[in-house]
Design an enzyme around this catalytic site. Structure first.
Site, PDB file in Angstrom:
ATOM      1  N   HIS A  30       6.231  17.255 -60.086  1.00 52.26           N
ATOM      2  CA  HIS A  30       5.794  16.743 -60.155  1.00 52.26           C
ATOM      3  C   HIS A  30       4.075  16.662 -59.949  1.00 52.26           C
ATOM      4  O   HIS A  30       3.521  17.234 -59.273  1.00 52.26           O
ATOM      5  CB  HIS A  30       5.189  15.998 -58.401  1.00 52.26           C
ATOM      6  CG  HIS A  30       6.831  15.083 -57.857  1.00 52.26           C
ATOM      7  ND1 HIS A  30       8.815  16.049 -57.990  1.00 52.26           N
ATOM      8  CD2 HIS A  30       7.716  13.741 -57.089  1.00 52.26           C
ATOM      9  CE1 HIS A  30       9.272  15.107 -57.606  1.00 52.26           C
ATOM     10  NE2 HIS A  30       8.730  13.960 -57.100  1.00 52.26           N
ATOM     11  N   HIS A 263       3.221  10.878 -61.928  1.00 48.93           N
ATOM     12  CA  HIS A 263       3.094  10.379 -60.531  1.00 48.93           C
ATOM     13  C   HIS A 263       4.800  11.852 -60.489  1.00 48.93           C
ATOM     14  O   HIS A 263       5.020  13.323 -60.269  1.00 48.93           O
ATOM     15  CB  HIS A 263       4.044   9.119 -59.515  1.00 48.93           C
ATOM     16  CG  HIS A 263       4.991  10.146 -58.652  1.00 48.93           C
ATOM     17  ND1 HIS A 263       4.314  10.492 -57.589  1.00 48.93           N
ATOM     18  CD2 HIS A 263       6.293  10.454 -58.513  1.00 48.93           C
ATOM     19  CE1 HIS A 263       5.244  10.879 -56.281  1.00 48.93           C
ATOM     20  NE2 HIS A 263       6.300  11.001 -56.833  1.00 48.93           N
ATOM     21  N   GLU A 412       9.949   9.502 -30.846  1.00 44.66           N
ATOM     22  CA  GLU A 412      11.056  10.165 -30.755  1.00 44.66           C
ATOM     23  C   GLU A 412      11.039  10.926 -31.699  1.00 44.66           C
ATOM     24  O   GLU A 412      11.825  12.050 -32.124  1.00 44.66           O
ATOM     25  CB  GLU A 412      12.457   9.200 -31.032  1.00 44.66           C
ATOM     26  CG  GLU A 412      13.039   8.531 -29.615  1.00 44.66           C
ATOM     27  CD  GLU A 412      12.432   7.715 -29.113  1.00 44.66           C
ATOM     28  OE1 GLU A 412      11.592   7.329 -30.041  1.00 44.66           O
ATOM     29  OE2 GLU A 412      12.581   7.391 -27.666  1.00 44.66           O
ATOM     30  N   HIS A 474      22.268   0.565 -25.872  1.00 42.33           N
ATOM     31  CA  HIS A 474      22.040   2.376 -25.593  1.00 42.33           C
ATOM     32  C   HIS A 474      23.757   3.101 -25.201  1.00 42.33           C
ATOM     33  O   HIS A 474      23.586   3.992 -24.400  1.00 42.33           O
ATOM     34  CB  HIS A 474      21.951   1.681 -24.245  1.00 42.33           C
ATOM     35  CG  HIS A 474      20.172   1.301 -24.562  1.00 42.33           C
ATOM     36  ND1 HIS A 474      20.175   0.589 -24.651  1.00 42.33           N
ATOM     37  CD2 HIS A 474      18.925   1.862 -23.402  1.00 42.33           C
ATOM     38  CE1 HIS A 474      18.702   0.088 -25.104  1.00 42.33           C
ATOM     39  NE2 HIS A 474      18.301   1.011 -24.129  1.00 42.33           N
TER      40      HIS A 474
HETATM   41  C1  LIG Z   1      10.960   9.651 -46.790  1.00 35.78           C
HETATM   42  C2  LIG Z   1      10.926  10.216 -48.269  1.00 35.78           C
HETATM   43  N1  LIG Z   1      11.274   8.968 -48.808  1.00 35.78           N
HETATM   44  C3  LIG Z   1      11.076   8.883 -50.079  1.00 35.78           C
HETATM   45  C4  LIG Z   1      10.691   9.574 -50.777  1.00 35.78           C
HETATM   46  C5  LIG Z   1      10.379   9.810 -52.679  1.00 35.78           C
HETATM   47  N2  LIG Z   1       9.175   9.796 -53.094  1.00 35.78           N
HETATM   48  C6  LIG Z   1       8.714  11.090 -52.899  1.00 35.78           C
HETATM   49  S1  LIG Z   1       6.979  11.051 -54.166  1.00 35.78           S
HETATM   50  C7  LIG Z   1       7.303   9.822 -53.547  1.00 35.78           C
HETATM   51  C8  LIG Z   1       5.872   9.084 -53.380  1.00 35.78           C
HETATM   52  C9  LIG Z   1       4.834   8.851 -52.733  1.00 35.78           C
HETATM   53  O1  LIG Z   1       4.158   8.878 -53.308  1.00 35.78           O
HETATM   54  P1  LIG Z   1       2.055  10.120 -52.595  1.00 35.78           P
HETATM   55  O2  LIG Z   1       2.045  10.309 -51.486  1.00 35.78           O
HETATM   56  O3  LIG Z   1       0.875   9.300 -52.894  1.00 35.78           O
HETATM   57  O4  LIG Z   1       2.303  10.948 -53.827  1.00 35.78           O
HETATM   58  P2  LIG Z   1       1.777  10.976 -55.631  1.00 35.78           P
HETATM   59  O5  LIG Z   1       2.046   9.595 -56.005  1.00 35.78           O
HETATM   60  O6  LIG Z   1      -0.208  10.531 -55.054  1.00 35.78           O
HETATM   61  O7  LIG Z   1       2.396  11.775 -55.845  1.00 35.78           O
HETATM   62  C10 LIG Z   1       8.343   9.334 -52.872  1.00 35.78           C
HETATM   63  C11 LIG Z   1       8.193   7.677 -52.251  1.00 35.78           C
HETATM   64  C12 LIG Z   1      10.437  10.931 -50.004  1.00 35.78           C
HETATM   65  N3  LIG Z   1      10.558  11.996 -50.315  1.00 35.78           N
HETATM   66  N4  LIG Z   1      10.887  11.462 -48.722  1.00 35.78           N
END
Ligand SMILES: Cc1ncc(C[n+]2csc(CCOP(=O)(O)OP(=O)(O)O)c2C)c(N)n1
Length: 659
Positions: A30, A263, A412, A474
């Site tokens: 990334h 990204h 939680e 529950h």
């Molecule tokens: C809980 C979770 N859901 C989905 C993902 C997949 N995922 C990784 S990065 C991302 C987008 C994140 O966006 P941002 O924080 O703005 O990062 P940027 O695009 O700026 O690198 C997603 C959906 C993940 N790693 N964790």
């Protein structure tokens, strides 16, 4: 960009270029946030972060957590350039099998990585836990603020802030006034699928302010002095955590900058080269780090860190002289060495008594607390139901940081995730509690604890349909199967007070494995054959057969007494069976085959499992599985249990049916 660039620009260019090269070589990763946030981490490292790469576990170091774990290449690059044990070859092996540079940061795998991140939002919550641990630890020792006094930094993107977990954690941090927590928000307006206009229209600054945070803003994420100024100001905060919103450009300098296309896809060789040369003025072969950049980090980050480190060592020597006893305690407990404090023997228990295992757990907690001065924990607003309070203890609050009772609120997920952060920080023994049915809310944080080898303790009470009136929402069914399916966890479901004390002892002794204690709401009789040693083996014969067993009943928790009652009744009818208590399948499976065969002395087809929860998973141990594979029902506990067949008569009937 033809003109000569200064050392700071050169360093940032080198960091960005290494990120491009590492991701290109892996053909995976990334680059977006890595390129956008490089100046932020550069500024933090060279001007603020106090750490010593030669002793990366130094207890009083500043912590940095990359909550946006997908930007791992940026973290690895920072660690490499700043002198951690992470070679250039490891950066070249980014995301490859066996490398120290896995796809997302893994605690314990890579020198300098403070937390396992990648599941978005969890880094923020872990950082909150670290900031809480910093405060707690400083308050638990006489003049403890000399021993522990550092900042916790965390880098988040839009993704982390969209996750509900982040709000739980932010709200908690604001309430707890964690003023030494500083969050960088990489506000690049883009996530994986596209621009923020698709998904996110809230006013993030106002949200933080409403949660009790200071908010600062950096208009240009490439302006090192502006970032520096914000960090300086954030460090002055006396009563609030600080969020620094930094406006950055995703994939800065690349042809796809500002879009989601950068990204999570490598730039490729052509764009990579063009970006390095034209946007950064960095015209070198791949993976090149100019010597002056290494030297620059030595002269800034390493030098400052070493100065603090050496001053701390002097301070420790002085502290040792003036506070010998406290120092010994600090030295032992920060190494995680609890053995010298923990009693080996459990108390004697009186036959004929009856106690819920949640109450027994509360007693065990309070008993062990006397021996373990750094035990701290609490529950998600169910302290009086799960029995998680340290009696007569003080609450952990901004004005009473020495308190051992944490009121986590109804959060939680943040509770479990922050517990991970507290344990990562070191120096404390922790536990958290809630109803078993809500373990699902914490699942991903528990998973992270398992991956990170953290000895987290979970107290899960109300462990079956015996909850009664509250009904199916529950009443846990599949939850034990879920927990048991995790690698690296000990799930222990004790059957009485004695087994509960043993279970607690095992949980406290654990160093690299989380433990979930599964506790009943209803009273359970003290069982004559229950044994401390037996629990330590995970499973054992709790009630032996008369002579020649025809069947073997394996039960856990509240069902052990039912199994023993059935054994008695069956014997009256001439049917001999053996009863095994199996508080922890995982611990039992760790025993030698000889022991296991002695306990489970009949073939698989002659074994019956008995547990008032889902039968899922039991088929591995027993052919016949008595449990509940539907959702429960709302009614008084006795009626619910009868409805689902958990009565002596019905169970005996089932056994006879098998025979
Ligand atoms: C809980 C979770 N859901 C989905 C993902 C997949 N995922 C990784 S990065 C991302 C987008 C994140 O966006 P941002 O924080 O703005 O990062 P940027 O695009 O700026 O690198 C997603 C959906 C993940 N790693 N964790």
């Amino acid at each position: 960009m033809a003109e000569k660039i200064n050392i700071e620009q050169l360093a940032v260019a080198a960091i960005r270029s290494l990120c491009i090269d590492g991701i290109n070589k892996a053909n995976s990763g990334h680059p977006g946030m890595a390129l956008g946030s490089a100046p932020t981490l550069y500024t933090l490292w060279t001007r603020h972060l106090n750490a010593n790469p030669k002793d990366s576990h130094w207890i009083n170091r500043d912590r940095f957590v990359l909550s946006a774990g997908h930007a791992s290449m940026l973290l690895y690059t920072m660690l490499h350039i700043s002198g951690y044990d992470l070679s250039l070859d490891e950066l070249k092996a980014f995301r490859q099998l066996g490398s120290k540079t896995p796809g997302h940061p893994e605690y314990g795998h890579t020198d300098g990585v403070e937390a396992t991140t990648g599941p978005l939002g969890q880094g923020i919550a872990q950082a909150v836990g670290m900031a809480m641990a910093e405060q707690a630890l400083a308050a638990q020792y006489l003049d403890g603020e000399k021993l522990i006094d550092h900042y916790t930094y965390v880098l988040s993107g839009d993704g982390c802030l969209q996750e509900g977990l982040s709000q739980e954690a932010i709200s908690l941090a604001g309430h707890q006034k964690l003023n030494k927590l500083i969050l960088f928000y990489d506000a690049n307006q883009v996530t994986l699928d596209g621009g923020l206009d698709l998904t996110f229209s809230e006013d993030v600054k106002t949200r933080f302010i409403a949660s009790g945070w200071n908010v600062l803003e950096v208009s240009d994420g490439n302006d090192i002095d502006e970032i520096d100024k914000a960090i300086k100001q954030a460090k002055k905060s006396k009563d609030k955590p600080t969020m620094i919103m930094i406006h950055t450009v995703i994939g800065y300098g690349s042809s796809k900058q500002g879009t989601s296309k950068v990204h999570g896809s490598p730039l490729g060789m052509e764009d990579g080269k063009k970006t390095k040369v034209e946007a950064y003025g960095f015209d070198h072969e791949e993976f090149h780090v100019p010597l002056e950049v290494y030297k620059h980090f030595e002269a800034t980050f390493a030098k400052r860190g070493l100065k603090h480190y050496e001053a701390y060592q002097k301070l420790l020597t002085k502290y040792q002289k003036s506070h010998a006893v406290e120092f010994a305690k600090f030295a032992a407990l920060t190494k995680g060495d609890v053995s010298r404090y923990l009693p080996e023997e459990i108390p004697e228990f009186v036959s004929g008594t009856s106690e819920s295992t949640r109450n027994a757990s509360g007693k065990a907690l309070n008993a062990y607390m006397l021996a373990l001065p750094n035990l701290i924990g609490g529950s998600a607003d169910v302290a009086s139901s799960v029995i998680t309070k340290i009696n007569g203890g003080t609450n952990f609050e901004p004005n009473t940081r020495y308190g051992h009772n944490i009121n986590w609120g109804i959060r939680e997920f943040a509770m479990a995730s922050a517990q991970n952060g507290m344990l990562l920080h070191g120096g404390l023994k922790t536990y958290v509690g809630c109803f078993l049915v809500f373990a699902d809310y914490m699942k991903s944080a528990i998973r992270t604890a398992c991956i990170s080898n953290l000895p987290a303790i979970y107290l899960f009470s109300h462990d079956s349909i015996a909850v009664g009136e509250d009904g199916p929402t529950h009443q846990p069914i599949e939850h034990l199967a879920m927990l048991r399916s995790l690698p690296n966890i000990h799930v222990i479901r004790p059957c009485d007070e004695r087994e509960t004390f043993s279970a607690w002892k095992l949980a406290l002794k654990s160093e690299k494995t989380p433990t979930a204690l599964i506790l009943s709401r209803q009273n359970l009789p003290l069982i004559e054959g229950s044994s401390d040693k037996g629990v330590a083996h995970g499973g054992y014969v709790i009630s032996k057969e008369k002579k020649n067993p025809r069947l073997l009943i394996i039960a856990t928790g509240s069902e052990v007494s039912l199994a023993i009652a059935a054994q008695k009744k069956l014997l009256e009818e001439g049917i001999d069976v053996r009863v095994v208590s199996m508080p922890s399948i995982e611990i039992f499976n760790e025993q030698e085959a000889k022991y296991r065969d002695e306990v489970l002395n009949l073939p698989h087809k002659k074994r019956v499992s008995l547990e008032m929860l889902s039968t899922f998973g039991w088929a591995r141990l027993a052919k016949h599985n008595y449990g509940i594979d539907t959702f429960g029902a709302s009614a008084p506990a006795k009626d619910t249990m009868a409805h689902f067949g958990f009565t002596l008569d019905k169970f005996v009937e089932f056994i006879k049916g098998i025979l």
